[in-house]
Design a protein around this motif. Structure first.
Motif, PDB file in Angstrom:
ATOM      1  N   VAL A  62       0.831  -1.201   0.000  1.00  4.29           N
ATOM      2  CA  VAL A  62       0.000   0.000   0.000  1.00  4.29           C
ATOM      3  C   VAL A  62       0.868   1.254   0.000  1.00  4.29           C
ATOM      4  CG1 VAL A  62      -1.689   1.333   1.311  1.00  4.29           C
ATOM      5  CG2 VAL A  62      -1.963  -1.134   1.093  1.00  4.29           C
ATOM      6  N   GLY A  63       1.875   1.276   0.889  1.00  2.00           N
ATOM      7  CA  GLY A  63       2.763   2.430   0.953  1.00  2.00           C
ATOM      8  C   GLY A  63       3.532   2.643  -0.334  1.00  2.00           C
ATOM      9  N   ALA A  64       3.973   1.553  -0.951  1.00  2.00           N
ATOM     10  CA  ALA A  64       4.705   1.661  -2.209  1.00  2.00           C
ATOM     11  C   ALA A  64       3.816   2.213  -3.315  1.00  2.00           C
ATOM     12  CB  ALA A  64       5.265   0.297  -2.603  1.00  2.00           C
ATOM     13  N   ARG A  65       2.574   1.757  -3.355  1.00  2.00           N
ATOM     14  CA  ARG A  65       1.647   2.266  -4.368  1.00  2.00           C
ATOM     15  C   ARG A  65       1.375   3.758  -4.162  1.00  2.00           C
ATOM     16  NH1 ARG A  65      -0.625  -1.482  -7.653  1.00  2.00           N
ATOM     17  NH2 ARG A  65      -0.480  -3.681  -7.002  1.00  2.00           N
ATOM     18  N   GLU A  66       1.255   4.178  -2.913  1.00  3.31           N
ATOM     19  CA  GLU A  66       1.073   5.601  -2.626  1.00  3.31           C
ATOM     20  C   GLU A  66       2.260   6.406  -3.148  1.00  3.31           C
ATOM     21  OE1 GLU A  66      -1.523   5.191   1.552  1.00  3.31           O
ATOM     22  OE2 GLU A  66       0.616   5.708   1.594  1.00  3.31           O
ATOM     23  N   CYS A  67       3.457   5.897  -2.907  1.00  6.14           N
ATOM     24  CA  CYS A  67       4.662   6.628  -3.316  1.00  6.14           C
ATOM     25  C   CYS A  67       4.762   6.778  -4.828  1.00  6.14           C
ATOM     26  CB  CYS A  67       5.908   5.931  -2.783  1.00  6.14           C
ATOM     27  SG  CYS A  67       6.223   6.203  -1.024  1.00  6.14           S
ATOM     28  N   ILE A  68       4.541   5.701  -5.582  1.00 11.30           N
ATOM     29  CA  ILE A  68       4.700   5.813  -7.031  1.00 11.30           C
ATOM     30  C   ILE A  68       3.609   6.711  -7.611  1.00 11.30           C
ATOM     31  CG2 ILE A  68       3.425   3.679  -7.532  1.00 11.30           C
ATOM     32  CD1 ILE A  68       6.432   5.178  -9.482  1.00 11.30           C
ATOM     33  N   ALA A  69       2.402   6.678  -7.031  1.00 15.86           N
ATOM     34  CA  ALA A  69       1.336   7.554  -7.516  1.00 15.86           C
ATOM     35  C   ALA A  69       1.679   9.019  -7.269  1.00 15.86           C
ATOM     36  CB  ALA A  69       0.018   7.208  -6.835  1.00 15.86           C
ATOM     37  N   GLU A  70       2.153   9.343  -6.059  1.00 15.06           N
ATOM     38  CA  GLU A  70       2.479  10.729  -5.743  1.00 15.06           C
ATOM     39  C   GLU A  70       3.747  11.184  -6.450  1.00 15.06           C
ATOM     40  OE1 GLU A  70       0.514  12.924  -3.962  1.00 15.06           O
ATOM     41  OE2 GLU A  70      -0.885  11.268  -4.255  1.00 15.06           O
ATOM     42  N   ASN A  71       4.690  10.270  -6.662  1.00 14.08           N
ATOM     43  CA  ASN A  71       5.887  10.575  -7.445  1.00 14.08           C
ATOM     44  C   ASN A  71       5.486  11.104  -8.829  1.00 14.08           C
ATOM     45  OD1 ASN A  71       7.920   9.731  -9.563  1.00 14.08           O
ATOM     46  ND2 ASN A  71       9.119   9.102  -7.791  1.00 14.08           N
ATOM     47  N   ARG A  72       4.551  10.433  -9.460  1.00 12.48           N
ATOM     48  CA  ARG A  72       4.116  10.829 -10.799  1.00 12.48           C
ATOM     49  C   ARG A  72       3.368  12.158 -10.765  1.00 12.48           C
ATOM     50  NH1 ARG A  72       2.436   4.546 -11.846  1.00 12.48           N
ATOM     51  NH2 ARG A  72       4.388   3.902 -12.877  1.00 12.48           N
ATOM     52  N   ILE A  73       2.549  12.367  -9.736  1.00 21.04           N
ATOM     53  CA  ILE A  73       1.813  13.625  -9.631  1.00 21.04           C
ATOM     54  C   ILE A  73       2.767  14.795  -9.445  1.00 21.04           C
ATOM     55  CG2 ILE A  73       0.267  14.944  -8.118  1.00 21.04           C
ATOM     56  CD1 ILE A  73      -1.286  12.309  -7.670  1.00 21.04           C
ATOM     57  N   LEU A  74       3.743  14.642  -8.571  1.00 20.45           N
ATOM     58  CA  LEU A  74       4.662  15.748  -8.312  1.00 20.45           C
ATOM     59  C   LEU A  74       5.513  16.078  -9.533  1.00 20.45           C
ATOM     60  CD1 LEU A  74       5.808  15.171  -4.630  1.00 20.45           C
ATOM     61  CD2 LEU A  74       4.205  16.847  -5.517  1.00 20.45           C
ATOM     62  N   ARG A  75       5.869  15.080 -10.313  1.00 17.67           N
ATOM     63  CA  ARG A  75       6.601  15.364 -11.552  1.00 17.67           C
ATOM     64  C   ARG A  75       5.766  16.249 -12.480  1.00 17.67           C
ATOM     65  NH1 ARG A  75      10.863  11.512 -12.783  1.00 17.67           N
ATOM     66  NH2 ARG A  75      11.072   9.952 -11.119  1.00 17.67           N
ATOM     67  N   ASP A  76       4.438  16.076 -12.431  1.00 19.99           N
ATOM     68  CA  ASP A  76       3.548  16.853 -13.300  1.00 19.99           C
ATOM     69  C   ASP A  76       3.308  18.268 -12.778  1.00 19.99           C
ATOM     70  OD1 ASP A  76       3.224  14.792 -15.119  1.00 19.99           O
ATOM     71  OD2 ASP A  76       1.359  14.060 -14.221  1.00 19.99           O
ATOM     72  N   ILE A  77       3.183  18.420 -11.465  1.00 20.99           N
ATOM     73  CA  ILE A  77       2.730  19.712 -10.934  1.00 20.99           C
ATOM     74  C   ILE A  77       3.843  20.579 -10.367  1.00 20.99           C
ATOM     75  CG2 ILE A  77       0.468  18.720 -10.370  1.00 20.99           C
ATOM     76  CD1 ILE A  77       1.282  18.981  -7.365  1.00 20.99           C
ATOM     77  N   ALA A  78       5.005  19.991 -10.052  1.00 20.78           N
ATOM     78  CA  ALA A  78       5.990  20.714  -9.258  1.00 20.78           C
ATOM     79  C   ALA A  78       7.163  21.267 -10.047  1.00 20.78           C
ATOM     80  CB  ALA A  78       6.504  19.829  -8.117  1.00 20.78           C
ATOM     81  N   GLY A  79       7.303  20.925 -11.313  1.00 24.71           N
ATOM     82  CA  GLY A  79       8.315  21.531 -12.152  1.00 24.71           C
ATOM     83  C   GLY A  79       9.707  21.499 -11.554  1.00 24.71           C
ATOM     84  N   GLU A  80      10.304  22.688 -11.362  1.00 24.25           N
ATOM     85  CA  GLU A  80      11.679  22.815 -10.900  1.00 24.25           C
ATOM     86  C   GLU A  80      11.852  22.522  -9.415  1.00 24.25           C
ATOM     87  OE1 GLU A  80      14.380  23.327 -12.727  1.00 24.25           O
ATOM     88  OE2 GLU A  80      13.204  23.361 -14.578  1.00 24.25           O
ATOM     89  N   CYS A  81      10.794  22.088  -8.744  1.00 29.26           N
ATOM     90  CA  CYS A  81      10.926  21.573  -7.370  1.00 29.26           C
ATOM     91  C   CYS A  81      11.449  20.143  -7.377  1.00 29.26           C
ATOM     92  CB  CYS A  81       9.583  21.598  -6.640  1.00 29.26           C
ATOM     93  SG  CYS A  81       8.832  23.210  -6.463  1.00 29.26           S
ATOM     94  N   VAL A  82      11.407  19.490  -8.532  1.00 29.02           N
ATOM     95  CA  VAL A  82      11.783  18.082  -8.652  1.00 29.02           C
ATOM     96  C   VAL A  82      12.837  17.941  -9.747  1.00 29.02           C
ATOM     97  CG1 VAL A  82      10.969  15.772  -9.260  1.00 29.02           C
ATOM     98  CG2 VAL A  82       9.530  17.264  -7.872  1.00 29.02           C
ATOM     99  N   ARG A  83      13.836  17.092  -9.498  1.00 21.78           N
ATOM    100  CA  ARG A  83      14.849  16.775 -10.507  1.00 21.78           C
ATOM    101  C   ARG A  83      14.798  15.277 -10.789  1.00 21.78           C
ATOM    102  NH1 ARG A  83      20.637  16.264 -10.433  1.00 21.78           N
ATOM    103  NH2 ARG A  83      20.659  16.612  -8.190  1.00 21.78           N
ATOM    104  N   ASP A  84      14.595  14.944 -12.053  1.00 23.93           N
ATOM    105  CA  ASP A  84      14.400  13.544 -12.451  1.00 23.93           C
ATOM    106  C   ASP A  84      15.756  12.863 -12.606  1.00 23.93           C
ATOM    107  OD1 ASP A  84      13.500  11.141 -13.358  1.00 23.93           O
ATOM    108  OD2 ASP A  84      12.867  11.857 -15.328  1.00 23.93           O
ATOM    109  N   THR A  85      16.265  12.347 -11.514  1.00 22.70           N
ATOM    110  CA  THR A  85      17.575  11.699 -11.516  1.00 22.70           C
ATOM    111  C   THR A  85      17.509  10.213 -11.810  1.00 22.70           C
ATOM    112  OG1 THR A  85      17.403  11.238  -9.150  1.00 22.70           O
ATOM    113  CG2 THR A  85      18.422  13.330  -9.803  1.00 22.70           C
ATOM    114  N   GLY A  86      16.375   9.591 -11.496  1.00 23.05           N
ATOM    115  CA  GLY A  86      16.327   8.139 -11.466  1.00 23.05           C
ATOM    116  C   GLY A  86      17.017   7.619 -10.220  1.00 23.05           C
ATOM    117  N   GLY A  87      16.907   6.333  -9.989  1.00 22.26           N
ATOM    118  CA  GLY A  87      17.519   5.722  -8.809  1.00 22.26           C
ATOM    119  C   GLY A  87      18.042   4.338  -9.118  1.00 22.26           C
ATOM    120  N   LEU A  88      18.931   3.867  -8.269  1.00 27.56           N
ATOM    121  CA  LEU A  88      19.482   2.522  -8.379  1.00 27.56           C
ATOM    122  C   LEU A  88      19.427   1.832  -7.027  1.00 27.56           C
ATOM    123  CD1 LEU A  88      22.773   3.228 -10.376  1.00 27.56           C
ATOM    124  CD2 LEU A  88      20.781   1.979 -11.257  1.00 27.56           C
TER     125      LEU A  88
END
Length: 407
Positions: A62-88
């Motif tokens: 449940v927590g993981a699903r919340e995170c990926i959903a909000e991750n996608r929303i913030l990429r759409d609405i937050a612009g330069e507040c977020v930097r798309d680095t990816g992760g490993l």
């Protein structure tokens, strides 16, 4: 007494600012009070990771699903507040390969995009990685600037009629006949504000605020240290593929990387030891993934305090790193009918936490309006200078993104 308002929100971190924005967009008259500048507490003292959900995938679907959903929303609405680095996620020679397999399977089941690389493949892509890396899994982590994010939420709220009061510590809550009748605010305000509803979004300090109203909000704050070192050229966030422990995250910033973090329970979120041994342990552990970090020049060190909710922690028997949910607590059951606390959660899910709280408050107020925060872009989202001007306006600069906002 100051002019009445519909809602007073106590706490100017990401969740508090998100609630004020959501309420204002729904046409509710709302005032935020924060004892310092915005994001002065937990939000501005994190490592700046925007979770993809992969960190929690095998332990908390449940927590993981919340995170990926909000991750996608913030990429759409937050612009330069977020930097798309990816992760490993890196599996080192000493790490259990079954943990890696369980995480990979869970990410696939949840729908978190992944790609598996061999140790040689990932070292060819990312210079400086340890020779002990046996394989890696790419995930859509990102880096967030909390100072910008919080300030932009506050600016949008203000533009829609909200009042944002900084340097305004709450000194008391007046309770009469089962209702809060006034919020006594010191500092720059020096008045008592009357409101129909009061929201406690004070994070690790929520217990102190609850006590003023005569209700228990049992918190169990834990401190964690972050160390920023000079290191240019690391693209993605690095996560250690093992059960969460000290020194298992490296977060790239502008010309720096942030090494994190510990988790040590504290009695007082304002008064705790800053142990040099924690710092050395952090550098040593993170250097197992990125060896050059060991000798890199240290830029700054800071501690943050997580707002963990004690009943939830008790149910987990102290297990670290399992995704913590959030809890919207209606204190009508405690005899204070117009008081709500929002506790737990994480920076990545602040908007969802704000939406859940705003839904509850609007129901109490009889306001029928839908949440718009998932679709409406934040003001200044594409203008870094404007975002940084908001940070200055609300006194919200914090150590997490000092290198970005300082610019």
């Amino acid at each position: 007494m100051a002019d009445d308002t519909d809602v007073v929100v106590i706490g100017g971190g990401a969740t508090g600012a998100g609630i004020v924005r959501d309420l204002a967009l729904r046409g509710v008259d709302v005032t935020l009070v924060e004892r310092g500048g915005l994001s002065a507490g937990t939000s501005g003292r994190s490592h700046g990771l925007l979770h993809s959900g992969a960190r929690y995938a095998e332990a908390d679907e449940v927590g993981a699903r919340e995170c990926i959903a909000e991750n996608r929303i913030l990429r759409d609405i937050a612009g330069e507040c977020v930097r798309d680095t990816g992760g490993l996620f890196l599996q080192l020679a000493e790490d259990d390969p079954e943990y890696f397999e369980a995480k990979r399977t869970a990410c696939e089941d949840i729908g978190i995009p992944i790609e598996t690389l061999s140790g040689d493949e990932v070292r060819n892509e990312i210079s400086g990685l340890s020779e002990a890396v046996e394989r890696a899994m790419k995930v859509p982590d990102a880096v967030v600037s909390p100072s910008r994010l919080v300030a932009a939420n506050a600016a949008d709220a203000r533009d829609h009629g909200a009042t944002i009061l900084t340097n305004a510590p709450v000194e008391d809550l007046h309770v009469e006949d089962g209702r809060i009748t006034g919020v006594k605010v010191g500092g720059s305000v020096g008045e008592t504000i009357a409101a129909k509803q009061v929201v406690n979004a004070a994070g690790a300090w929520a217990e102190d605020v609850g006590r003023m109203a005569g209700v228990e909000v049992a918190m169990r704050p834990t401190k964690g240290v972050m160390v920023s070192v000079q290191y240019d050229g690391l693209g993605p966030v690095l996560n250690r593929a093992r059960d969460p422990a000290d020194g298992d995250i490296v977060v790239p910033h502008d010309g720096e990387v942030v090494l994190g973090t510990t988790s040590i329970e504290v009695d007082d979120p304002d008064d705790y030891p800053e142990d040099a041994q924690e710092v050395e342990r952090m550098v040593e552990e993170c250097s197992k993934m990125l060896p050059p970090a060991r000798e890199a020049e240290r830029v700054r060190t800071w501690w943050g305090v997580r707002p963990l909710y004690a009943p939830d922690e008790d149910s987990r028997e102290g297990a670290r790193g399992i995704s913590r949910g959030f809890f919207c607590v209606d204190h009508g059951d405690d005899g204070v009918e117009n008081f709500t606390s929002i506790v737990g959660g994480k920076l990545t899910t602040y908007r969802q936490m704000a939406e859940a709280t705003t839904d509850r408050v609007c129901e109490k107020l009889g306001v029928a309006a839908d949440c718009r925060t998932a679709a409406k872009r934040l003001p200044g989202a594409d203008d870094p200078e404007q975002l940084d001007a908001y940070v200055t306006e609300f006194g919200g600069a914090g150590p997490t993104d000092e290198d970005v906002v300082r610019g």
